[in-house]
Design an enzyme around this catalytic site. Structure first.
Site, PDB file in Angstrom:
ATOM      1  N   HIS A  60      20.293  22.176  13.965  1.00 44.71           N
ATOM      2  CA  HIS A  60      19.244  21.545  13.153  1.00 44.71           C
ATOM      3  C   HIS A  60      18.047  22.480  13.091  1.00 44.71           C
ATOM      4  O   HIS A  60      17.643  23.052  14.101  1.00 44.71           O
ATOM      5  CB  HIS A  60      18.851  20.208  13.807  1.00 44.71           C
ATOM      6  CG  HIS A  60      18.006  19.324  12.930  1.00 44.71           C
ATOM      7  ND1 HIS A  60      18.370  18.974  11.651  1.00 44.71           N
ATOM      8  CD2 HIS A  60      16.824  18.701  13.165  1.00 44.71           C
ATOM      9  CE1 HIS A  60      17.434  18.171  11.133  1.00 44.71           C
ATOM     10  NE2 HIS A  60      16.488  18.003  12.024  1.00 44.71           N
ATOM     11  N   ARG A  86      23.478  17.645   5.289  1.00 46.22           N
ATOM     12  CA  ARG A  86      23.045  16.382   5.901  1.00 46.22           C
ATOM     13  C   ARG A  86      21.689  15.920   5.387  1.00 46.22           C
ATOM     14  O   ARG A  86      20.736  15.780   6.151  1.00 46.22           O
ATOM     15  CB  ARG A  86      22.880  16.552   7.422  1.00 46.22           C
ATOM     16  CG  ARG A  86      24.056  17.025   8.215  1.00 46.22           C
ATOM     17  CD  ARG A  86      23.780  16.889   9.717  1.00 46.22           C
ATOM     18  NE  ARG A  86      22.551  17.509  10.162  1.00 46.22           N
ATOM     19  CZ  ARG A  86      22.450  18.762  10.625  1.00 46.22           C
ATOM     20  NH1 ARG A  86      23.520  19.521  10.727  1.00 46.22           N
ATOM     21  NH2 ARG A  86      21.284  19.243  10.998  1.00 46.22           N
ATOM     22  N   ARG A 135      15.710  20.612  21.048  1.00 48.36           N
ATOM     23  CA  ARG A 135      15.959  19.177  21.188  1.00 48.36           C
ATOM     24  C   ARG A 135      17.340  19.068  21.830  1.00 48.36           C
ATOM     25  O   ARG A 135      17.502  19.475  22.978  1.00 48.36           O
ATOM     26  CB  ARG A 135      15.837  18.501  19.811  1.00 48.36           C
ATOM     27  CG  ARG A 135      15.678  17.010  19.868  1.00 48.36           C
ATOM     28  CD  ARG A 135      15.269  16.395  18.528  1.00 48.36           C
ATOM     29  NE  ARG A 135      16.253  16.565  17.467  1.00 48.36           N
ATOM     30  CZ  ARG A 135      16.115  16.052  16.231  1.00 48.36           C
ATOM     31  NH1 ARG A 135      15.035  15.360  15.920  1.00 48.36           N
ATOM     32  NH2 ARG A 135      17.034  16.237  15.326  1.00 48.36           N
ATOM     33  N   ASP A 192      -1.735  -9.337   8.458  1.00 47.06           N
ATOM     34  CA  ASP A 192      -0.896  -9.896   7.395  1.00 47.06           C
ATOM     35  C   ASP A 192      -1.516  -9.818   6.010  1.00 47.06           C
ATOM     36  O   ASP A 192      -0.908 -10.260   5.036  1.00 47.06           O
ATOM     37  CB  ASP A 192      -0.606 -11.372   7.698  1.00 47.06           C
ATOM     38  CG  ASP A 192      -0.217 -11.573   9.134  1.00 47.06           C
ATOM     39  OD1 ASP A 192       0.750 -10.914   9.556  1.00 47.06           O
ATOM     40  OD2 ASP A 192      -0.893 -12.345   9.855  1.00 47.06           O
ATOM     41  N   LYS A 216      20.213   6.869   9.312  1.00 46.89           N
ATOM     42  CA  LYS A 216      19.611   6.419  10.574  1.00 46.89           C
ATOM     43  C   LYS A 216      18.341   5.612  10.284  1.00 46.89           C
ATOM     44  O   LYS A 216      17.798   5.667   9.165  1.00 46.89           O
ATOM     45  CB  LYS A 216      19.282   7.641  11.438  1.00 46.89           C
ATOM     46  CG  LYS A 216      18.236   8.564  10.831  1.00 46.89           C
ATOM     47  CD  LYS A 216      18.151   9.886  11.597  1.00 46.89           C
ATOM     48  CE  LYS A 216      17.101  10.799  10.979  1.00 46.89           C
ATOM     49  NZ  LYS A 216      17.172  12.170  11.526  1.00 46.89           N
ATOM     50  N   TYR A 263     -12.409  -7.885   9.288  1.00 44.20           N
ATOM     51  CA  TYR A 263     -12.738  -7.753  10.711  1.00 44.20           C
ATOM     52  C   TYR A 263     -13.734  -6.632  10.953  1.00 44.20           C
ATOM     53  O   TYR A 263     -13.642  -5.564  10.342  1.00 44.20           O
ATOM     54  CB  TYR A 263     -11.482  -7.455  11.522  1.00 44.20           C
ATOM     55  CG  TYR A 263     -10.541  -8.616  11.664  1.00 44.20           C
ATOM     56  CD1 TYR A 263     -10.963  -9.816  12.267  1.00 44.20           C
ATOM     57  CD2 TYR A 263      -9.230  -8.530  11.225  1.00 44.20           C
ATOM     58  CE1 TYR A 263     -10.091 -10.878  12.415  1.00 44.20           C
ATOM     59  CE2 TYR A 263      -8.348  -9.587  11.376  1.00 44.20           C
ATOM     60  CZ  TYR A 263      -8.785 -10.762  11.965  1.00 44.20           C
ATOM     61  OH  TYR A 263      -7.921 -11.805  12.117  1.00 44.20           O
ATOM     62  N   CYS A 266      -5.813  -6.100   7.826  1.00 39.86           N
ATOM     63  CA  CYS A 266      -5.499  -7.085   8.867  1.00 39.86           C
ATOM     64  C   CYS A 266      -4.001  -7.057   9.161  1.00 39.86           C
ATOM     65  O   CYS A 266      -3.251  -6.296   8.558  1.00 39.86           O
ATOM     66  CB  CYS A 266      -5.898  -8.485   8.412  1.00 39.86           C
ATOM     67  SG  CYS A 266      -7.567  -8.624   7.751  1.00 39.86           S
TER      68      CYS A 266
END
Ligand SMILES: *Cc1c(COP(=O)(O)O)cnc(C)c1O
Length: 382
Positions: free
Chosen positions: A171, A226, A137, A321, A39, A272, A319
Site C-alpha cells: 500500500h 483497489r 503499517r 441534532d 470497508k 449554545y 448542536c
C-alpha cells in the site's frame, strides 16, 4: 422499508456509482482485476447495497477492514471473493473458512494459526501476503537490508499447509502527492516479487494501487487495483482530477430538512454558548441535522448548506441534532429540503473547514441517517 420520516438522510446514487466504476475500469488494461473497497460501510454509503451493485457490475473482488464487515456481506448473500485488509484474531481461522473469506497475512505467527485451523477443518484458506514497502503499517518490511529476511518469511508462510497464497500486495503512503516516494515503494515491491520468483514463489494476483495510483500511475496496476474513494466519486487529491477522462461523480448527497423558520431581531444570540449574536434582523431556519448525524461541530458558524439553489451560512454552534441557518430574504418553509454536501456542495469543502479529509466526512455520516438508494438518474431531486 420506507422511512417513517425524512429528517436527515443520505441519497446514494447507484447510477453514479456505476458511472465511477466504469470510468475507473476503462483505465485498466484488459485482464486487470477490479477490487472494490467497501470497508467502513462502504465509506458510509452502505456496504451491502454497494457490494451488490459492484458484484452485479462485474467487480472481481471486494475488500473490507475486518471480519465483522466481511460476515455482514456474506450474510447478505454477497458471493464475490472478499479480502480482509486488516487484523483478524489468530483464533478466528474457523470463521474465515466458514465464510469463504480471503485474509491478509502479515506475520508468521498468525499465518501458522490460520494454517492449523485450515488443516483441522480439512480446508484451504485463501490468503494475500502483505509487504510493507514504506507505509509502516501492516506487512513484512522489505526495503534494503530487510528484503532477504522478508523473502525468507514469506517463502515459509506460503509453504504452510492449508494456506493458498493467492495474492501479494502493498500500500502506498503518499501516492496522491509524492511520485518519487511512490516509485521507491513500487520498486521495493517489484524487487521483493523478483526475489520470491527466484525462489520459485509466485502469486496469481499482485496488487498495490488504491485510488490515487489507479488514477496517476497506470504502471502500478499489475494484476488488480483497489480503489475506494474514487468509486464513491471523490478524487483522493485535486491533482488527480480529470485523469479518468469522464469525471467522477459524488455518489452520496447528504440532505436535511427545515424544521422551523422564524424572524429573529438583531442583537439576539443563536445556539449554545450564545457565540453568534445576530447583527441584523434575521430569518433563521432550524435544520434537523447536527453532529450526531455527522456534521462536524468544528464547522459551527462556517459551514454552508444548499437551499433554494444557493449557499446558505450556518450560524451559531452546531448542536447534536440541529443547526441554524440564515435564510434572510428567502421564502423558506418547514419541510423544505437542504443539501449539506453532495451534488452542489463538495464534501471536500466541508472537510477542509473541519480540518480533515472527505474520507472522514463520509465515514462520519452516522447510523442514525437512513441511506436512500436511487436506482435511476431520474430519481434525483433538488
Ligand atoms: C482503504 C484502502 C484502499 C482504498 O483507498 P482509497 O484511497 O480510498 O482508494 C486500498 N487499499 C488498502 C490497503 C486500504 O486500506
Amino acid at each position: 422499508m420506507k422511512q417513517l420520516e425524512r429528517r436527515t438522510w443520505a441519497e446514494i446514487s447507484l447510477p453514479d456509482l456505476e458511472h465511477n466504476y466504469r470510468a475507473l475500469r476503462a483505465m485498466l488494461a484488459p485482464g486487470c482485476r477490479f477490487l472494490g473497497v467497501v470497508k467502513a460501510n462502504a465509506y458510509g454509503h452502505g456496504a451491502v447495497r454497494v457490494a451488490q451493485k459492484l458484484e452485479q457490475l462485474g467487480a472481481e473482488y471486494l475488500a473490507v477492514a475486518c471480519l465483522g464487515e466481511a460476515v455482514e456481506l456474506r450474510e447478505a448473500g454477497i458471493c464475490a471473493p472478499i479480502l480482509i485488509l486488516g487484523y483478524t484474531p489468530a483464533d478466528c481461522g474457523g470463521e474465515l473458512l466458514r465464510y469463504g473469506l480471503t485474509q491478509t497475512i502479515y506475520d508468521a505467527g498468525t499465518a501458522r494459526a490460520f494454517s492449523e485451523a485450515a488443516c483441522r477443518a480439512g480446508k484451504r484458506l485463501r490468503v494475500h501476503v502483505k509487504a510493507d514497502t514504506g507505509m509502516s503499517r501492516l506487512g513484512w518490511l522489505c526495503g534494503g537490508a530487510a528484503l532477504e529476511r522478508a523473502a525468507d518469511d514469506i517463502q515459509a508462510v506460503c509453504a504452510l499447509p492449508g494456506l493458498e497464497a493467492e495474492g501479494i500486495y502493498t500500500h502506498f503512503a503518499n501516492a496522491d502527492s509524492d511520485e518519487d516516494y511512490t516509485m521507491e515503494q513500487f520498486t521495493r515491491f517489484l524487487d521483493l516479487l523478483a526475489e520470491l520468483e527466484r525462489r520459485g514463489v509466485t502469486f496469481q494476483i499482485r496488487h498495490c494501487a488504491a485510488s490515487a495510483a489507479v488514477l496517476k500511475y497506470p504502471c502500478t496496476h499489475l494484476d488488480m487495483v483497489r480503489p475506494g474513494i474514487a468509486l464513491y466519486g471523490h478524487y483522493p487529491d485535486p491533482s488527480c482530477e480529470g485523469l479518468d477522462g469522464s469525471g467522477l461523480i459524488p455518489v452520496m448527497t447528504l440532505k436535511t430538512r427545515v424544521a422551523s423558520v422564524k424572524d429573529v431581531p438583531a442583537g439576539t444570540p443563536v445556539s449554545y454558548g450564545c457565540t453568534h449574536v445576530l447583527e441584523r434582523d434575521t430569518r433563521l431556519a432550524a435544520l434537523t441535522a447536527g453532529y450526531a448525524d455527522g456534521l462536524p461541530r468544528v464547522c459551527s458558524d462556517r459551514l454552508e448548506v444548499w437551499l433554494q439553489g444557493r449557499r446558505i451560512p450556518v450560524v451559531g454552534r452546531i448542536c447534536m441534532d440541529m443547526c441554524m441557518a440564515d435564510v434572510t430574504g428567502l421564502d423558506v418553509h418547514p419541510g423544505d429540503e437542504a443539501e449539506i454536501f453532495g451534488r452542489h456542495l463538495p464534501a471536500e469543502e466541508a472537510a477542509a473547514l473541519a480540518g480533515t479529509i472527505q474520507y472522514e466526512l463520509l465515514c462520519a455520516v452516522s447510523p442514525r441517517v437512513p441511506r436512500e438508494y436511487l436506482e435511476q438518474d431520474g430519481d434525483k431531486t433538488l
